[in-house]
Design a protein around this motif. Structure first.
Motif, PDB file in Angstrom:
ATOM      1  N   ALA A  73      34.668 -32.078  63.049  1.00 20.77           N
ATOM      2  CA  ALA A  73      33.751 -32.545  61.998  1.00 20.77           C
ATOM      3  C   ALA A  73      33.741 -34.070  61.928  1.00 20.77           C
ATOM      4  N   TRP A  74      32.543 -34.639  61.791  1.00 18.51           N
ATOM      5  CA  TRP A  74      32.410 -36.080  61.586  1.00 18.51           C
ATOM      6  C   TRP A  74      32.640 -36.387  60.119  1.00 18.51           C
ATOM      7  N   VAL A  75      33.438 -37.412  59.833  1.00 14.94           N
ATOM      8  CA  VAL A  75      33.712 -37.797  58.449  1.00 14.94           C
ATOM      9  C   VAL A  75      33.534 -39.303  58.294  1.00 14.94           C
ATOM     10  N   ASN A  76      33.188 -39.696  57.087  1.00 14.50           N
ATOM     11  CA  ASN A  76      33.076 -41.113  56.745  1.00 14.50           C
ATOM     12  C   ASN A  76      34.472 -41.724  56.774  1.00 14.50           C
ATOM     13  N   PHE A  77      34.656 -42.767  57.565  1.00 15.14           N
ATOM     14  CA  PHE A  77      35.976 -43.374  57.741  1.00 15.14           C
ATOM     15  C   PHE A  77      36.558 -43.839  56.407  1.00 15.14           C
ATOM     16  N   GLU A  78      35.756 -44.499  55.590  1.00 15.02           N
ATOM     17  CA  GLU A  78      36.275 -45.032  54.329  1.00 15.02           C
ATOM     18  C   GLU A  78      36.605 -43.916  53.346  1.00 15.02           C
ATOM     19  N   ASP A  79      35.848 -42.833  53.358  1.00 17.45           N
ATOM     20  CA  ASP A  79      36.190 -41.694  52.501  1.00 17.45           C
ATOM     21  C   ASP A  79      37.539 -41.108  52.907  1.00 17.45           C
ATOM     22  N   LEU A  80      37.785 -41.071  54.219  1.00 15.17           N
ATOM     23  CA  LEU A  80      39.018 -40.477  54.733  1.00 15.17           C
ATOM     24  C   LEU A  80      40.253 -41.276  54.332  1.00 15.17           C
ATOM     25  N   ILE A  81      40.144 -42.598  54.345  1.00 15.20           N
ATOM     26  CA  ILE A  81      41.318 -43.445  54.094  1.00 15.20           C
ATOM     27  C   ILE A  81      41.345 -44.015  52.680  1.00 15.20           C
ATOM     28  N   ASN A  82      40.476 -43.528  51.824  1.00 14.84           N
ATOM     29  CA  ASN A  82      40.408 -44.045  50.455  1.00 14.84           C
ATOM     30  C   ASN A  82      41.756 -43.883  49.750  1.00 14.84           C
ATOM     31  N   ASN A  83      42.132 -44.887  48.980  1.00 13.29           N
ATOM     32  CA  ASN A  83      43.408 -44.905  48.234  1.00 13.29           C
ATOM     33  C   ASN A  83      44.628 -44.888  49.143  1.00 13.29           C
ATOM     34  N   THR A  84      44.504 -45.444  50.334  1.00 12.93           N
ATOM     35  CA  THR A  84      45.638 -45.587  51.243  1.00 12.93           C
ATOM     36  C   THR A  84      45.713 -47.050  51.704  1.00 12.93           C
ATOM     37  N   PRO A  85      46.835 -47.469  52.288  1.00 13.56           N
ATOM     38  CA  PRO A  85      46.948 -48.856  52.777  1.00 13.56           C
ATOM     39  C   PRO A  85      45.925 -49.203  53.856  1.00 13.56           C
ATOM     40  N   LEU A  86      45.352 -48.203  54.524  1.00 12.55           N
ATOM     41  CA  LEU A  86      44.367 -48.483  55.572  1.00 12.55           C
ATOM     42  C   LEU A  86      43.094 -49.100  55.005  1.00 12.55           C
ATOM     43  N   MET A  87      42.851 -48.945  53.699  1.00 17.20           N
ATOM     44  CA  MET A  87      41.668 -49.545  53.089  1.00 17.20           C
ATOM     45  C   MET A  87      41.739 -51.071  53.131  1.00 17.20           C
ATOM     46  N   LYS A  88      42.949 -51.603  53.318  1.00 23.75           N
ATOM     47  CA  LYS A  88      43.115 -53.058  53.349  1.00 23.75           C
ATOM     48  C   LYS A  88      42.765 -53.655  54.712  1.00 23.75           C
ATOM     49  N   ILE A  89      42.470 -52.813  55.697  1.00 18.16           N
ATOM     50  CA  ILE A  89      42.081 -53.316  57.018  1.00 18.16           C
ATOM     51  C   ILE A  89      40.838 -54.192  56.851  1.00 18.16           C
ATOM     52  N   PRO A  90      40.886 -55.455  57.266  1.00 19.81           N
ATOM     53  CA  PRO A  90      39.765 -56.374  56.994  1.00 19.81           C
ATOM     54  C   PRO A  90      38.488 -56.047  57.754  1.00 19.81           C
ATOM     55  N   ASN A  91      38.614 -55.669  59.025  1.00 19.77           N
ATOM     56  CA  ASN A  91      37.438 -55.370  59.840  1.00 19.77           C
ATOM     57  C   ASN A  91      37.577 -53.950  60.388  1.00 19.77           C
ATOM     58  N   THR A 110      23.319 -44.694  66.196  1.00 17.23           N
ATOM     59  CA  THR A 110      22.547 -43.504  65.826  1.00 17.23           C
ATOM     60  C   THR A 110      23.505 -42.400  65.397  1.00 17.23           C
ATOM     61  N   SER A 111      23.221 -41.786  64.274  1.00 23.88           N
ATOM     62  CA  SER A 111      24.072 -40.701  63.783  1.00 23.88           C
ATOM     63  C   SER A 111      24.092 -39.555  64.781  1.00 23.88           C
ATOM     64  N   PRO A 112      25.245 -38.961  65.038  1.00 24.51           N
ATOM     65  CA  PRO A 112      25.279 -37.751  65.864  1.00 24.51           C
ATOM     66  C   PRO A 112      24.582 -36.614  65.132  1.00 24.51           C
ATOM     67  N   LEU A 113      24.011 -35.701  65.883  1.00 24.19           N
ATOM     68  CA  LEU A 113      23.265 -34.594  65.293  1.00 24.19           C
ATOM     69  C   LEU A 113      24.109 -33.813  64.281  1.00 24.19           C
ATOM     70  N   GLU A 114      25.371 -33.565  64.618  1.00 22.86           N
ATOM     71  CA  GLU A 114      26.221 -32.772  63.736  1.00 22.86           C
ATOM     72  C   GLU A 114      26.379 -33.416  62.361  1.00 22.86           C
ATOM     73  N   PHE A 115      26.324 -34.742  62.306  1.00 27.42           N
ATOM     74  CA  PHE A 115      26.530 -35.458  61.047  1.00 27.42           C
ATOM     75  C   PHE A 115      25.309 -35.372  60.135  1.00 27.42           C
ATOM     76  N   VAL A 116      24.118 -35.202  60.718  1.00 32.54           N
ATOM     77  CA  VAL A 116      22.890 -35.182  59.912  1.00 32.54           C
ATOM     78  C   VAL A 116      22.202 -33.816  59.921  1.00 32.54           C
ATOM     79  N   ARG A 117      22.874 -32.815  60.448  1.00 31.21           N
ATOM     80  CA  ARG A 117      22.270 -31.480  60.555  1.00 31.21           C
ATOM     81  C   ARG A 117      21.780 -30.966  59.190  1.00 31.21           C
ATOM     82  N   ASP A 118      22.625 -31.062  58.162  1.00 32.41           N
ATOM     83  CA  ASP A 118      22.240 -30.569  56.834  1.00 32.41           C
ATOM     84  C   ASP A 118      21.037 -31.333  56.294  1.00 32.41           C
ATOM     85  N   ASP A 119      20.999 -32.644  56.523  1.00 36.33           N
ATOM     86  CA  ASP A 119      19.870 -33.453  56.061  1.00 36.33           C
ATOM     87  C   ASP A 119      18.579 -33.019  56.753  1.00 36.33           C
ATOM     88  N   ILE A 120      18.661 -32.749  58.055  1.00 32.80           N
ATOM     89  CA  ILE A 120      17.479 -32.327  58.802  1.00 32.80           C
ATOM     90  C   ILE A 120      16.972 -30.979  58.295  1.00 32.80           C
TER      91      ILE A 120
END
Length: 203
Positions: A109-127, A160-170
Motif C-alpha cells: 500500500a502507498w502511504v503519505n510519508f508525513e502521515d506515517l511518521i507523524n509525532n515521531t523524531p523523523l518529522m524533524k528531518i529538514p528535507n 505522477t501518482s501511481p494508479l494504486e494511490f488514486v484508484r479510489d479517487d478515479i
C-alpha cells in the motif's frame, strides 16, 4: 420589517419545487446508476488523465515500526526487517505486533510519508524529499522508543501518482460522471415528453 407576501410565497414555492425535483432526480439516478467499474475503465481513465494526478506529497511503500527501547532481541529484529527473505515475514510480523507500539507492515500500500511518521523524531528531518532519495533503511532512537523505517519504493512530490494511490479517487470520478450523464438524460427525457404532450407553455 415589511414583506411582500406574494413574492415571499413565490420564493417558498420555487424552493419547494426545487427540493422535489432534486429528490426525484436523486431517486431516479440511484435506481439507474451502474456502480460496477471495470479495471479497464479505471486504467483507461488514469492513462488519459495523467496530468491530473500529480502528487501533492511524498509517498512510499515500506515498513515502519516503533519499538520500546527495552524491547528484547533488537539485533534479531534488525536482521528481520532488513532481510528480503519471504520465509522470515511471519517472524517479523510476530515480533512487531508483540512489541511494537506503532506498526505498518503493508508494503503493498502507498502511504503519505508525513502521515506515517507523524509525532515521531523523523518529522524533524529538514528535507524529506532528499531523505527518501538517499535512504532505504533508517533507524533513529528517541527518548523512549526506537523508530525503524524500511523503504521499498517511493514517489516524491510533483511525480505522477501511481494508479494504486488514486484508484479510489478515479472510481468516485467515474461514478460522478455517470450521475451527471444520467441527470442530463433525465432532464432531456422530461423535456421531450413535455413537448410531445404539450406539457408546458412559453410566455
Amino acid at each position: 420589517l415589511t414583506f411582500d407576501e406574494v413574492e415571499l410565497e413565490r420564493r417558498v414555492l420555487d424552493y419547494r419545487y426545487a427540493l422535489m425535483m432534486h429528490e426525484f432526480e436523486k431517486n431516479m439516478i440511484q435506481k439507474r446508476l451502474d456502480t460496477n467499474i471495470s479495471e479497464e475503465e479505471i486504467v483507461a481513465y488514469y492513462n488519459e488523465n495523467l496530468q491530473n494526478f500529480e502528487l501533492k506529497q511524498n509517498i512510499l511503500r515500506g515498513y515502519f515500526i516503533q519499538l520500546s527501547n527495552d524491547a528484547p532481541k533488537l539485533n534479531r529484529f534488525r536482521y528481520l526487517i532488513r532481510s528480503s527473505r519471504k520465509d522470515l515475514m511471519e517472524e517479523l510480523k510476530s515480533y512487531a505486533y508483540s512489541y511494537g507500539t506503532q506498526v505498518h507492515l503493508n508494503d503493498s500500500a502507498w502511504v503519505n510519508f508525513e502521515d506515517l511518521i507523524n509525532n515521531t523524531p523523523l518529522m524533524k528531518i529538514p528535507n524529506k524529499t532528499d531523505f527518501l532519495q538517499r535512504n532505504r533503511y533508517f533507524e533513529i532512537p528517541g527518548e523512549d522508543y526506537i523508530y525503524f523505517l524500511k523503504i521499498t519504493q517511493y514517489k516524491i512530490q510533483n511525480d505522477t501518482s501511481p494508479l494504486e494511490f488514486v484508484r479510489d479517487d478515479i472510481q468516485k470520478i467515474i461514478l460522478n460522471k455517470r450521475k451527471v450523464r444520467l441527470a442530463k438524460e433525465l432532464e432531456e427525457s422530461i423535456y421531450e415528453n413535455a413537448v410531445q404532450n404539450d406539457g408546458f407553455k412559453i410566455y
